[in-house]
Design a protein around this motif. Structure first.
Motif, PDB file in Angstrom:
ATOM      1  N   GLU A  52     -21.029 -17.745   7.781  1.00 34.75           N
ATOM      2  CA  GLU A  52     -21.046 -18.452   8.847  1.00 34.75           C
ATOM      3  C   GLU A  52     -19.707 -18.932   9.535  1.00 34.75           C
ATOM      4  N   VAL A  53     -18.522 -18.813   8.665  1.00 32.64           N
ATOM      5  CA  VAL A  53     -17.265 -18.938   9.094  1.00 32.64           C
ATOM      6  C   VAL A  53     -16.775 -17.599   9.700  1.00 32.64           C
ATOM      7  N   GLY A  54     -17.562 -16.484   9.188  1.00 28.47           N
ATOM      8  CA  GLY A  54     -17.240 -15.249   9.724  1.00 28.47           C
ATOM      9  C   GLY A  54     -17.573 -15.055  11.341  1.00 28.47           C
ATOM     10  N   LEU A  55     -18.783 -15.819  11.504  1.00 33.16           N
ATOM     11  CA  LEU A  55     -19.441 -15.873  13.022  1.00 33.16           C
ATOM     12  C   LEU A  55     -18.454 -17.034  13.686  1.00 33.16           C
ATOM     13  N   GLY A  56     -17.486 -17.275  13.160  1.00 31.63           N
ATOM     14  CA  GLY A  56     -16.710 -18.233  13.941  1.00 31.63           C
ATOM     15  C   GLY A  56     -17.163 -19.711  13.961  1.00 31.63           C
ATOM     16  N   ARG A  57     -17.830 -20.109  12.920  1.00 27.72           N
ATOM     17  CA  ARG A  57     -18.500 -21.435  12.828  1.00 27.72           C
ATOM     18  C   ARG A  57     -17.849 -22.209  11.471  1.00 27.72           C
ATOM     19  N   GLN A  58     -18.353 -23.396  11.311  1.00 30.87           N
ATOM     20  CA  GLN A  58     -17.544 -24.124  10.440  1.00 30.87           C
ATOM     21  C   GLN A  58     -18.732 -24.780   9.439  1.00 30.87           C
ATOM     22  N   ALA A  59     -18.099 -25.257   8.464  1.00 27.73           N
ATOM     23  CA  ALA A  59     -19.001 -25.653   7.466  1.00 27.73           C
ATOM     24  C   ALA A  59     -18.607 -27.103   6.409  1.00 27.73           C
ATOM     25  N   TYR A  60     -19.473 -28.012   6.347  1.00 30.89           N
ATOM     26  CA  TYR A  60     -19.085 -29.053   5.227  1.00 30.89           C
ATOM     27  C   TYR A  60     -19.467 -28.842   4.000  1.00 30.89           C
ATOM     28  N   ILE A  61     -18.611 -29.210   3.073  1.00 32.53           N
ATOM     29  CA  ILE A  61     -19.077 -29.279   1.696  1.00 32.53           C
ATOM     30  C   ILE A  61     -19.280 -30.792   1.267  1.00 32.53           C
ATOM     31  N   VAL A  62     -20.040 -31.479   0.966  1.00 29.15           N
ATOM     32  CA  VAL A  62     -20.204 -32.790   0.662  1.00 29.15           C
ATOM     33  C   VAL A  62     -20.356 -32.987  -0.932  1.00 29.15           C
ATOM     34  N   CYS A  63     -19.395 -34.136  -1.394  1.00 25.10           N
ATOM     35  CA  CYS A  63     -19.446 -34.189  -2.686  1.00 25.10           C
ATOM     36  C   CYS A  63     -19.729 -35.813  -2.905  1.00 25.10           C
ATOM     37  N   PRO A  64     -20.443 -36.214  -3.861  1.00 21.44           N
ATOM     38  CA  PRO A  64     -20.753 -37.742  -4.394  1.00 21.44           C
ATOM     39  C   PRO A  64     -19.391 -38.217  -4.429  1.00 21.44           C
ATOM     40  N   ARG A  65     -18.289 -37.812  -4.661  1.00 20.03           N
ATOM     41  CA  ARG A  65     -17.174 -38.758  -5.335  1.00 20.03           C
ATOM     42  C   ARG A  65     -15.991 -38.237  -4.766  1.00 20.03           C
ATOM     43  N   ILE A  66     -14.877 -39.187  -4.788  1.00 20.44           N
ATOM     44  CA  ILE A  66     -13.610 -38.340  -4.227  1.00 20.44           C
ATOM     45  C   ILE A  66     -12.701 -37.984  -5.346  1.00 20.44           C
ATOM     46  N   GLY A  67     -12.600 -38.636  -6.536  1.00 15.51           N
ATOM     47  CA  GLY A  67     -12.060 -37.946  -7.707  1.00 15.51           C
ATOM     48  C   GLY A  67     -10.470 -37.960  -7.722  1.00 15.51           C
ATOM     49  N   GLY A  68      -9.866 -37.238  -8.502  1.00 17.01           N
ATOM     50  CA  GLY A  68      -8.446 -37.414  -8.606  1.00 17.01           C
ATOM     51  C   GLY A  68      -7.733 -38.613  -8.775  1.00 17.01           C
ATOM     52  N   GLN A  69      -8.446 -39.368  -9.392  1.00 10.34           N
ATOM     53  CA  GLN A  69      -7.779 -40.904  -9.503  1.00 10.34           C
ATOM     54  C   GLN A  69      -7.844 -40.950 -10.954  1.00 10.34           C
ATOM     55  N   PRO A  70      -6.516 -41.596 -11.536  1.00 12.44           N
ATOM     56  CA  PRO A  70      -6.755 -41.819 -13.047  1.00 12.44           C
ATOM     57  C   PRO A  70      -7.642 -42.859 -13.460  1.00 12.44           C
TER      58      PRO A  70
END
Ligand code: ADP
Ligand code: MG
Length: 763
Positions: A492-510
């Protein structure tokens, strides 16, 4: 003779009254007991006789308890309770295993009692037995066996029982109450009963507890559902009527104003739905009573334009409009796109501004103090015709010169109080209110939960919308599908388009514990907030959060790994499969200005892949984004997934949505398959509704409702609710105070009191 409002004690006796007081919300009056309906009816059918039982058969037998005994288990903790029952010819052992002592069962299954017992027959040490049979006790001695005979020709009502009081004991009390009660009044008007062929109230109560046959109880239940539906709809009709008694300034359309100019410049043609909705709203705004309208339409159906046209009409009539968005991202996006759509029309006092131009102000919680001051000033002076903001708009010091219209986007996150807070900001009378939602709400829910709003639907999508192909990616069974997933993103990106990747959590917090609490896999409790709201300060509990999840399975929950997080997934992709693409993360914990910057960069095509939380769930509009990968898709609700994928396929290119899951085939996978199989948001929201308890849906929106809906179900009784609504409209139209319907008025007053009491108890 007793009345429905009389206390139970004199009718059923002290002991029974005490027990009944512990059932449900506490049965105290004759009416409480008679509206404690049977859960089901046992059809007696052919009973098996004890001498002829065969192993493996599922049977229901009628017998008397002859003797009971109890002993501890040999190798484990716990006890075995045995009852020997007889029908005079043969014998059968009933065996119950318990973790502890089973004294309560011993009290319940007393020798001499008659009952029905059902289960699967097995043989142990040469004796026939039923292990953990279901049972229904009938009574003891002469009366018991008499009743048993009576039952042979009857349907047996089975009541929701407790360990203190058995179903047959409830039935006995009901029998006494039915014999004692005198019911002259009927809450349903006679004409209505005739029109719909309904039982009278006394007959319905009699038949629901002691039906002659299945038709009898069906008719009784149908009539009693009518009571529930009709009383609710009468209350809602009264509320709607009351709101038409409020006064607001009429804002009729004018000929050569901003709206006309806007329509001339519109780069596309309005869909038919948009035209119809627009005309309805235009007419509403011209009334001297406030509009209360729900504008409902699938994601991408073009609600914003419809709302904007209403706002322009109000501005043309010298008023202002406020647009309330649930998140900062959305408020900013609305501000951007509305300013863009208006162009010179939004540049009053600026170079290049049109003559009749207005201004569009933005007000959010986290903007800089200079920008904020300017917006506040523009709102208060009336310079800004449109003020867009988050909950910050609700704060007390925000003032308008002449607020004529409030538009609320994605209603399900706003509660009634928030709506009220905004209404209070109008100087003259009450502002008009337009609520927009993309969450398809089944008609009956709309009629019940949003019963005080008129509903307008946008059913078609603008031309040129592309279908979204949705696939489930079973990551655990077919790991190589993951490679293919990332490859598709690169294509998709190769065709000049964009993508979303959705995750259930933010993360990176102690603080891992608090993060789990915000994971989409469990439903937030009162006072808790979802991750995306944390920066916006909107608590869920006031709103109707329809797409929220409620599938948490506590057993499975403890064994599950933590949900995938934006921060981890972004790092892994950037180092691995998507190393050469431009990735960015977006989530609710980022500062507002940064979020805005990232959104802009994405909208501008500078970012290939957005790794994000459900912050993109509502309203984000980037037509060049064509692909979406949802990680741990099983942790999202069905409607939520549908909302999410609505972010792709908004331009001319077909959309692709990949639902990645490690869930095994089973209910969780079935839900994902359902999302993949249909793009019909209504079908999916029904599925959502079926999978949660009705009380949650009602309870979330309107406290207390659940106590008054005992038989009625919103999905199955759609037609009845529709009829009840029509009848209620007619009655309230002719007799708003219900002066001619004293029995109905009294029943409604009692219902509202009970609701209020329950609400207060909870609060
Ligand atoms: P939603 O109902 O989900 O809020 P939007 O109002 O964001 O939808 O509209 C989605 C997109 O469709 C926007 O880019 C908008 O400009 C565009 N749009 C709206 N109405 C039409 C139409 N009649 N024809 C073509 N495009 C339209
Ligand atoms: Mg929208």
């Amino acid at each position: 003779m007793a009345k429905l409002t009389d206390p139970l004690r004199p009718v059923v006796g002290d002991k029974a009254a005490k027990w009944l007081g512990t059932l449900g919300t506490g049965l105290r009056t004759v009416g409480d007991l008679l509206t404690y309906y049977p859960r089901r009816y046992e059809t007696r059918g052919e009973l098996t006789d004890l001498a002829g039982l065969r192993d493996g058969e599922h049977v229901t037998v009628q017998a008397m308890i002859a003797s009971v005994s109890s002993r501890p288990m040999r190798n484990r903790r716990g006890s075995i309770f045995e009852a020997i029952v007889t029908d005079g010819r043969g014998q059968l052992t009933l065996t119950f295993f318990g973790k502890g002592r089973q004294d309560w069962r011993e009290r319940q299954l007393a020798p001499g009692l008659h009952g029905l017992f059902s289960g699967q027959v097995s043989t142990f040490r040469g004796k026939r037995q039923l292990s953990h049979p279901e049972y229904e006790l009938i009574g003891s001695g002469e009366a018991g066996s008499e009743r048993a005979v009576e039952f042979a020709t009857e349907l047996i009502p089975i009541y929701p029982a407790s360990k203190d009081i058995a179903s047959w004991q409830i039935a006995d009390s009901v029998r006494l109450a039915l014999a004692a009660v005198e019911i002259d009044d009927d809450p349903l008007p006679a004409q209505l009963r005739n029109r719909h062929n309904l039982y009278g109230y006394a007959r319905a109560l009699q038949a629901v507890h002691r039906p002659a046959d299945t038709r009898d109880y069906a008719a009784a239940r149908h009539r009693l559902k009518w009571d529930e539906a009709f009383m609710l709809q009468v209350v809602l009709a009264q509320r709607r009527r009351l709101s038409t008694e409020y006064v607001s300034l009429p804002r009729p359309p004018i000929e050569n104003g901003l709206l006309a100019a806007f329509d001339r410049e519109l780069p596309f043609e309005l869909t038919r739905g948009q035209q119809v909705a627009g005309a309805t709203i235009a007419a509403d705004l011209g009334q001297e009573h406030p509009m209360h309208r729900l504008l409902q339409g699938e994601v991408g159906s073009g609600k914003t334009v419809v709302a904007l046209r209403g706002m322009l009409q109000v501005i043309d009539a010298a008023g202002q409009a406020a647009l309330l968005a649930p998140t900062e991202v959305l408020a900013q996006q609305h501000h951007r796109s509305i300013s863009q759509m208006l162009g010179p029309m939004a540049m009053a006092g600026q170079l290049g501004g049109a003559d009749e131009a207005t201004r569009v102000a933005l007000l959010t919680g986290s903007q800089g103090s200079a920008a904020r001051r300017r917006s506040l000033l523009e709102a208060a002076s009336g310079e800004a015709g449109i003020v867009i903001g988050t909950h910050a708009l609700l704060e007390e010091h925000v003032q308008f010169a002449d607020l004529g219209l409030i538009v609320i986007d994605e209603q399900h996150r706003f509660g009634v109080e928030q709506r009220e807070a905004l209404r209070g900001k109008a100087a003259d009378g009450r502002p008009h209110v337009l609520v927009m939602t993309a969450t398809p709400i089944p008609r009956t829910v709309a009629m019940t939960v949003f019963g005080d709003l008129e509903v307008t639907e946008l059913t078609e999508l603008p031309a040129g919308r592309s279908p979204i192909a949705t696939h489930v990616v079973p990551a655990a069974e077919k790991p190589h599908y993951m490679d293919r997933t990332w490859q598709r993103v690169r294509e998709e990106v190769g065709l000049g388009r964009q993508a979303y990747i959705v995750c259930p959590r933010i993360g990176g917090q102690p603080d891992a514990a608090s993060e789990e609490a915000t994971s989409a896999s469990r439903r937030p409790g009162r006072g808790e907030r979802r991750q995306d709201d944390e920066a916006f300060g909107i608590a869920d509990d006031g709103g109707f959060n329809f797409d929220d999840e409620d599938f948490a399975d506590s057993e499975a929950e403890t064994q599950r790994r933590p949900a995938l997080s934006v921060i981890d997934v972004a790092a892994q992709l950037q180092q691995g499969p998507l190393a050469d693409l431009k990735l960015a993360v977006l989530h609710g914990r980022l500062p507002a200005d940064e979020k805005d910057k990232i959104m802009l960069a994405f909208a501008d095509g500078q970012i290939d892949v957005f790794v994000t939380t459900t912050v993109v769930e509502v309203g984000v509009d980037v037509p060049n984004a064509t692909a979406m990968v949802v990680m741990d898709a099983d942790r999202f609700g069905v409607s939520q997934l549908h909302q999410l994928r609505g972010r792709v396929g908004r331009g001319g290119q077909p959309g692709l949505c990949l639902l990645v899951t490690e869930a095994q085939p089973g209910p969780a996978r079935d839900r994902l398959d359902a999302v993949a199989a249909t793009q019909d948001g209504f079908a999916l929201s029904r599925l959502d509704l079926e999978q949660r308890r009705e009380g949650d849906v009602l309870g979330a929106a309107q406290a207390g409702r659940r106590s008054s809906l005992k038989l009625l179900t919103l999905l199955k009784d759609e037609e009845l609710i529709g009829q009840a609504r029509e009848e209620a409209e007619e009655l309230v139209g002719a007799d708003p105070a219900l002066a001619g319907q004293p029995a109905l008025a009294a029943a409604i007053a009692e219902m509202l009191d009970a609701d209020r009491a329950e609400y207060l108890e909870k609060a």
